[in-house]
Motif scaffolding. Sequence first.
Motif, PDB file in Angstrom:
ATOM      1  N   LYS A  26       0.029   4.540  -0.540  1.00  0.00           N
ATOM      2  CA  LYS A  26      -0.584   5.861  -0.331  1.00  0.00           C
ATOM      3  C   LYS A  26       0.389   6.794   0.387  1.00  0.00           C
ATOM      4  O   LYS A  26       1.105   6.341   1.295  1.00  0.00           O
ATOM      5  CB  LYS A  26      -1.876   5.722   0.460  1.00  0.00           C
ATOM      6  CG  LYS A  26      -1.676   5.204   1.872  1.00  0.00           C
ATOM      7  CD  LYS A  26      -3.008   4.859   2.518  1.00  0.00           C
ATOM      8  CE  LYS A  26      -2.804   4.415   3.949  1.00  0.00           C
ATOM      9  NZ  LYS A  26      -3.952   3.658   4.457  1.00  0.00           N
ATOM     10  N   ASN A  77      -5.594   4.192  -1.769  1.00  0.00           N
ATOM     11  CA  ASN A  77      -6.920   4.388  -1.184  1.00  0.00           C
ATOM     12  C   ASN A  77      -7.631   5.668  -1.621  1.00  0.00           C
ATOM     13  O   ASN A  77      -8.759   5.895  -1.205  1.00  0.00           O
ATOM     14  CB  ASN A  77      -6.850   4.329   0.347  1.00  0.00           C
ATOM     15  CG  ASN A  77      -6.195   5.548   0.956  1.00  0.00           C
ATOM     16  OD1 ASN A  77      -5.393   6.214   0.284  1.00  0.00           O
ATOM     17  ND2 ASN A  77      -6.510   5.847   2.190  1.00  0.00           N
ATOM     18  N   MET A  92      -3.043  -5.805   7.975  1.00  0.00           N
ATOM     19  CA  MET A  92      -2.216  -4.647   7.668  1.00  0.00           C
ATOM     20  C   MET A  92      -0.957  -4.786   8.519  1.00  0.00           C
ATOM     21  O   MET A  92      -0.736  -5.830   9.128  1.00  0.00           O
ATOM     22  CB  MET A  92      -3.002  -3.365   8.006  1.00  0.00           C
ATOM     23  CG  MET A  92      -4.329  -3.343   7.261  1.00  0.00           C
ATOM     24  SD  MET A  92      -5.595  -2.193   7.854  1.00  0.00           S
ATOM     25  CE  MET A  92      -4.748  -0.652   8.006  1.00  0.00           C
ATOM     26  N   THR A  93      -0.139  -3.764   8.550  1.00  0.00           N
ATOM     27  CA  THR A  93       1.139  -3.880   9.256  1.00  0.00           C
ATOM     28  C   THR A  93       0.965  -4.413  10.685  1.00  0.00           C
ATOM     29  O   THR A  93       1.699  -5.306  11.109  1.00  0.00           O
ATOM     30  CB  THR A  93       1.849  -2.514   9.281  1.00  0.00           C
ATOM     31  OG1 THR A  93       2.217  -2.184   7.932  1.00  0.00           O
ATOM     32  CG2 THR A  93       3.092  -2.539  10.158  1.00  0.00           C
ATOM     33  N   VAL A 125     -11.142  -4.329   7.092  1.00  0.00           N
ATOM     34  CA  VAL A 125     -10.146  -3.642   7.910  1.00  0.00           C
ATOM     35  C   VAL A 125     -10.595  -3.836   9.356  1.00  0.00           C
ATOM     36  O   VAL A 125     -11.698  -3.418   9.720  1.00  0.00           O
ATOM     37  CB  VAL A 125     -10.120  -2.133   7.581  1.00  0.00           C
ATOM     38  CG1 VAL A 125      -9.137  -1.396   8.490  1.00  0.00           C
ATOM     39  CG2 VAL A 125      -9.804  -1.892   6.103  1.00  0.00           C
ATOM     40  N   VAL A 139       0.858  -1.196   0.000  1.00  0.00           N
ATOM     41  CA  VAL A 139       0.000   0.000   0.000  1.00  0.00           C
ATOM     42  C   VAL A 139       0.889   1.240   0.000  1.00  0.00           C
ATOM     43  O   VAL A 139       1.622   1.489   0.964  1.00  0.00           O
ATOM     44  CB  VAL A 139      -0.962  -0.013   1.202  1.00  0.00           C
ATOM     45  CG1 VAL A 139      -1.833   1.235   1.199  1.00  0.00           C
ATOM     46  CG2 VAL A 139      -1.845  -1.263   1.162  1.00  0.00           C
ATOM     47  N   MET A 173     -13.225  -8.533   1.769  1.00  0.00           N
ATOM     48  CA  MET A 173     -12.160  -7.730   2.372  1.00  0.00           C
ATOM     49  C   MET A 173     -12.667  -7.064   3.646  1.00  0.00           C
ATOM     50  O   MET A 173     -13.868  -6.792   3.764  1.00  0.00           O
ATOM     51  CB  MET A 173     -11.728  -6.662   1.368  1.00  0.00           C
ATOM     52  CG  MET A 173     -10.615  -5.731   1.815  1.00  0.00           C
ATOM     53  SD  MET A 173     -11.138  -4.281   2.750  1.00  0.00           S
ATOM     54  CE  MET A 173     -10.251  -2.994   1.900  1.00  0.00           C
ATOM     55  N   ARG A 212       3.891   6.957   7.662  1.00  0.00           N
ATOM     56  CA  ARG A 212       3.362   8.010   6.791  1.00  0.00           C
ATOM     57  C   ARG A 212       3.247   9.302   7.574  1.00  0.00           C
ATOM     58  O   ARG A 212       3.054   9.281   8.791  1.00  0.00           O
ATOM     59  CB  ARG A 212       1.962   7.628   6.311  1.00  0.00           C
ATOM     60  CG  ARG A 212       1.939   6.537   5.269  1.00  0.00           C
ATOM     61  CD  ARG A 212       0.504   6.223   4.868  1.00  0.00           C
ATOM     62  NE  ARG A 212      -0.231   5.599   5.955  1.00  0.00           N
ATOM     63  CZ  ARG A 212      -0.268   4.291   6.194  1.00  0.00           C
ATOM     64  NH1 ARG A 212       0.387   3.457   5.423  1.00  0.00           N
ATOM     65  NH2 ARG A 212      -0.971   3.819   7.195  1.00  0.00           N
ATOM     66  N   VAL A 239      -8.235   0.236  -2.518  1.00  0.00           N
ATOM     67  CA  VAL A 239      -8.609  -0.287  -1.195  1.00  0.00           C
ATOM     68  C   VAL A 239      -9.349   0.735  -0.331  1.00  0.00           C
ATOM     69  O   VAL A 239      -9.687   0.438   0.819  1.00  0.00           O
ATOM     70  CB  VAL A 239      -7.370  -0.822  -0.421  1.00  0.00           C
ATOM     71  CG1 VAL A 239      -6.652  -1.911  -1.210  1.00  0.00           C
ATOM     72  CG2 VAL A 239      -6.396   0.297  -0.050  1.00  0.00           C
ATOM     73  N   ARG A 252      -2.486  -6.393   3.082  1.00  0.00           N
ATOM     74  CA  ARG A 252      -2.271  -5.043   2.524  1.00  0.00           C
ATOM     75  C   ARG A 252      -1.326  -4.294   3.450  1.00  0.00           C
ATOM     76  O   ARG A 252      -1.712  -3.878   4.538  1.00  0.00           O
ATOM     77  CB  ARG A 252      -3.607  -4.298   2.435  1.00  0.00           C
ATOM     78  CG  ARG A 252      -4.735  -5.086   1.745  1.00  0.00           C
ATOM     79  CD  ARG A 252      -6.026  -4.285   1.802  1.00  0.00           C
ATOM     80  NE  ARG A 252      -6.365  -3.877   3.149  1.00  0.00           N
ATOM     81  CZ  ARG A 252      -7.118  -4.597   3.997  1.00  0.00           C
ATOM     82  NH1 ARG A 252      -7.669  -5.739   3.630  1.00  0.00           N
ATOM     83  NH2 ARG A 252      -7.334  -4.159   5.224  1.00  0.00           N
ATOM     84  N   ILE A 253      -0.090  -4.165   3.018  1.00  0.00           N
ATOM     85  CA  ILE A 253       0.947  -3.679   3.924  1.00  0.00           C
ATOM     86  C   ILE A 253       1.537  -2.365   3.412  1.00  0.00           C
ATOM     87  O   ILE A 253       2.039  -2.298   2.290  1.00  0.00           O
ATOM     88  CB  ILE A 253       2.081  -4.723   4.054  1.00  0.00           C
ATOM     89  CG1 ILE A 253       1.504  -6.100   4.447  1.00  0.00           C
ATOM     90  CG2 ILE A 253       3.124  -4.245   5.066  1.00  0.00           C
ATOM     91  CD1 ILE A 253       0.809  -6.150   5.778  1.00  0.00           C
ATOM     92  N   GLY A 254       1.490  -1.341   4.249  1.00  0.00           N
ATOM     93  CA  GLY A 254       2.095  -0.051   3.922  1.00  0.00           C
ATOM     94  C   GLY A 254       3.335   0.212   4.761  1.00  0.00           C
ATOM     95  O   GLY A 254       4.469   0.112   4.297  1.00  0.00           O
ATOM     96  N   ARG A 255       3.105   0.532   6.046  1.00  0.00           N
ATOM     97  CA  ARG A 255       4.194   1.037   6.897  1.00  0.00           C
ATOM     98  C   ARG A 255       5.343   0.060   7.064  1.00  0.00           C
ATOM     99  O   ARG A 255       6.500   0.472   7.122  1.00  0.00           O
ATOM    100  CB  ARG A 255       3.630   1.432   8.269  1.00  0.00           C
ATOM    101  CG  ARG A 255       2.775   2.681   8.196  1.00  0.00           C
ATOM    102  CD  ARG A 255       2.066   2.935   9.503  1.00  0.00           C
ATOM    103  NE  ARG A 255       1.172   1.851   9.829  1.00  0.00           N
ATOM    104  CZ  ARG A 255       0.950   1.382  11.056  1.00  0.00           C
ATOM    105  NH1 ARG A 255       1.571   1.916  12.084  1.00  0.00           N
ATOM    106  NH2 ARG A 255       0.117   0.404  11.252  1.00  0.00           N
TER     107      ARG A 255
HETATM  108  C1  LIG Z   1      -3.333   2.276   4.571  1.00  0.00           C
HETATM  109  C2  LIG Z   1      -4.081   1.016   4.398  1.00  0.00           C
HETATM  110  C3  LIG Z   1      -3.445  -0.229   4.582  1.00  0.00           C
HETATM  111  C4  LIG Z   1      -1.989  -0.368   5.007  1.00  0.00           C
HETATM  112  O1  LIG Z   1      -1.845  -0.028   6.347  1.00  0.00           O
HETATM  113  P1  LIG Z   1      -0.414  -0.129   7.085  1.00  0.00           P
HETATM  114  O2  LIG Z   1      -0.751   0.083   8.506  1.00  0.00           O
HETATM  115  O3  LIG Z   1       0.419   0.984   6.516  1.00  0.00           O
HETATM  116  O4  LIG Z   1       0.158  -1.442   6.787  1.00  0.00           O
HETATM  117  C5  LIG Z   1      -4.199  -1.369   4.377  1.00  0.00           C
HETATM  118  N1  LIG Z   1      -5.491  -1.323   4.015  1.00  0.00           N
HETATM  119  C6  LIG Z   1      -6.137  -0.156   3.823  1.00  0.00           C
HETATM  120  C7  LIG Z   1      -7.570  -0.171   3.421  1.00  0.00           C
HETATM  121  C8  LIG Z   1      -5.449   1.053   4.015  1.00  0.00           C
HETATM  122  O5  LIG Z   1      -6.100   2.215   3.834  1.00  0.00           O
END
Ligand SMILES: *Cc1c(COP(=O)(O)O)cnc(C)c1O
Length: 209
Positions: free
Chosen positions: A12, A33, A180-181, A145, A10, A143, A205, A55, A196-199
């Motif tokens: 963003k 997103n 997620m993370t 969150v 991810v 899906m 961020r 997402v 779904r991995i961002g950080r």
């Molecule tokens: C930002 C986001 C993620 C990733 O989150 P992290 O905490 O950065 O891993 C996953 N899913 C959705 C829907 C997001 O908006």
Amino acid sequence: MPEAITLVAVTKTFPARDVRLLTELGIRDVGENRDQEAAPKADDCADLGVRWHFVGQLQTNKVRSVAQYAWCVQSIDRVKLVHALSRATSRRADDHQPGLRCLAQVQLDDDYDARRGGARPAELRAVADAVAEAPGLELAGVMAVAPVDVDPRPRFEWLRSLADQVRVDHPQARWLSAGMTHDLEAAIEFGATHVRIGRALLGERPPLR
Ligand SMILES: *Cc1c(COP(=O)(O)O)cnc(C)c1O
């Protein structure tokens, strides 16, 4: 546990050059997103063969844009959105291309919060049915969150049972996008096929504007 888990990076708030770096490391699936950010980024990365996953919460006035670049829309949470997206992809259907992959998103909060996205659990099957019937769309799975600051395990256990119910009518809907993370291990324990991995990949961020 599923045989393989797909890592959706991810990106963003991070620039297109980070998407480029990730693809050099072997990442193929990238999540965003917000359409305002994703559309130009997808344009900048058009040469990379990235599979873009949308997402975030999706407004019906953005579906035309999202349908241009998305390989998968993970955040389908209401029937009205299904119809708008189906109209936006009808050209693809005419070309006999495979439909746009969609996941029905469900909310796992104790008290439903419309600002957080996701269908009410009781409405998930109706959303999934609508996707499965919509021209130009393909129902690939479910899906969610998980809510913050609670133990994610019971939430993901609940999610798995909701996804099982969807699969009674739609056996092809095998994807489960969760994790997620901060909660990816729990999500995998309860059957996530996509995380779904961002950080954890890109770092923290900046705070939301
Ligand atoms: C930002 C986001 C993620 C990733 O989150 P992290 O905490 O950065 O891993 C996953 N899913 C959705 C829907 C997001 O908006």
